[in-house]
Each structure stands twice: as structure tokens, then as C-alpha cells.
Scaffold this motif. Structure first.
Motif, PDB file in Angstrom:
ATOM      1  N   UNK A   1       0.855  -1.250   0.077  1.00 47.85           N
ATOM      2  CA  UNK A   1      -0.109  -0.013  -0.099  1.00 47.85           C
ATOM      3  C   UNK A   1       0.950   1.278  -0.012  1.00 47.85           C
ATOM      4  N   UNK A   2       0.168   2.463  -0.415  1.00 48.71           N
ATOM      5  CA  UNK A   2       0.705   3.824  -0.357  1.00 48.71           C
ATOM      6  C   UNK A   2      -0.059   4.651   0.475  1.00 48.71           C
ATOM      7  N   UNK A   3       0.549   5.098   1.624  1.00 45.17           N
ATOM      8  CA  UNK A   3      -0.225   6.248   2.486  1.00 45.17           C
ATOM      9  C   UNK A   3       0.006   7.462   2.438  1.00 45.17           C
ATOM     10  N   UNK A   4      -0.653   8.250   2.566  1.00 46.54           N
ATOM     11  CA  UNK A   4      -0.309   9.631   2.572  1.00 46.54           C
ATOM     12  C   UNK A   4       0.396  10.178   4.067  1.00 46.54           C
ATOM     13  N   UNK A   5       1.247  11.188   4.137  1.00 39.84           N
ATOM     14  CA  UNK A   5       1.588  11.798   5.287  1.00 39.84           C
ATOM     15  C   UNK A   5       1.048  13.058   5.499  1.00 39.84           C
ATOM     16  N   UNK A   6       0.407  13.386   6.819  1.00 38.74           N
ATOM     17  CA  UNK A   6      -0.405  14.794   6.780  1.00 38.74           C
ATOM     18  C   UNK A   6       0.513  15.665   7.866  1.00 38.74           C
ATOM     19  N   UNK A   7       0.844  16.868   7.469  1.00 34.82           N
ATOM     20  CA  UNK A   7       1.381  17.675   8.438  1.00 34.82           C
ATOM     21  C   UNK A   7       0.379  17.898   9.788  1.00 34.82           C
ATOM     22  N   UNK A   8       1.073  17.470  10.923  1.00 29.68           N
ATOM     23  CA  UNK A   8       0.055  17.783  12.165  1.00 29.68           C
ATOM     24  C   UNK A   8       0.068  19.146  12.478  1.00 29.68           C
ATOM     25  N   UNK A   9       1.014  20.193  12.149  1.00 30.14           N
ATOM     26  CA  UNK A   9       0.803  21.414  12.463  1.00 30.14           C
ATOM     27  C   UNK A   9       1.032  22.099  11.072  1.00 30.14           C
ATOM     28  N   UNK A  10       0.686  23.522  11.167  1.00 29.41           N
ATOM     29  CA  UNK A  10       1.084  24.135  10.247  1.00 29.41           C
ATOM     30  C   UNK A  10       2.328  24.892  10.300  1.00 29.41           C
TER      31      UNK A  10
END
Length: 126
Positions: free
Chosen positions: A64-73
Motif C-alpha cells: 500500500x501507499x499512504x499519505x503523510x499529513x502535517x500535524x501542525x501548520x
């Protein structure tokens, strides 16, 4: 499954270590276990400023491929380039040598929205 008490967490299974105005970010032990053998980590957002929950990269496992999301701006100021040659560090040492990016965050109040180790434990134990 390790969930260090000195870190903050997201519902997307990322961990955050706050040092001054810089947050080091990686995926949790739970996440790497669920993904399986990690074969590639891609981050093309270095020097970009992102809003919280924007995609900063992807992690690719065998299935699988998973996106990584910024936890902070904030601005992505560094990528762990050792992951280009050794993505398996994310599996073997997710909270140490397997870190992914460093973010110079712009809104410290967002830290309050991150999960404590206890809260994250509840998320993964469902």
C-alpha cells in the motif's frame, strides 16, 4: 507496541516531538506495524509552508501507499534523507532514526489539538 509518553500524536498515526519552534514528525510504531515492510518514503515539500493536515509526503509499503499529513501548520525545513537509502529505518526505529520531517511551526496553539500518549493509546485500542 511502543507509545512514548514524551511525544504528541495524531489520529493519522503520526508522532510529534516538540523542540522550541520545531516539530520532528514520523509515523508511530502502530502505523509501521500496520503498513508492513516500508520500501519508500517520499517527501517533496521541503522548504514549502503547509497548513495543518495538508499532505507533506507519502510512505510506500509492499502492499500500500499512504499519505503523510502535517500535524501542525508551518514550513517543512528538513527531510530525513537517510530514508532514501534505508526506508526500513521507519520499521526498525520509528521514534528515532526513522523520523521523517522537521517542521518549523507557525501556530503553537495547534499543539493543544494533538493527542497525548494516553489519548493515542485509546485510538489504537479502539
Amino acid at each position: 507496541m511502543k507509545i512514548p509518553k514524551d511525544l504528541k500524536y495524531t489520529n493519522d498515526h503520526e508522532w510529534v516531538r516538540i523542540e522550541g519552534d520545531v516539530a520532528t514528525v514520523g509515523i508511530t510504531d502502530f502505523a509501521q506495524g500496520e503498513l508492513g515492510d516500508i520500501v519508500y518514503v517520499e517527501v517533496e515539500t521541503v522548504d514549502e509552508t503547509l497548513d495543518r493536515e495538508e499532505v507533506f509526503g507519502t510512505v510506500e509499503a509492499v502492499k500500500t501507499v499512504s499519505d503523510l499529513f502535517a500535524p501542525l501548520s508551518g514550513e517543512i525545513i528538513e527531510f530525513n534523507e537517510s530514508l532514501e537509502d534505508e526506508p526500513e529505518k521507519v520499521n526498525s526505529d520509528p521514534y528515532g532514526e526513522g523520523w521523517m520531517v522537521k517542521i518549523r511551526f507557525t501556530d503553537a496553539s495547534q499543539i493543544d489539538d494533538l493527542l497525548s500518549a494516553e489519548e493515542y493509546t485509546e485510538v489504537v485500542e479502539g
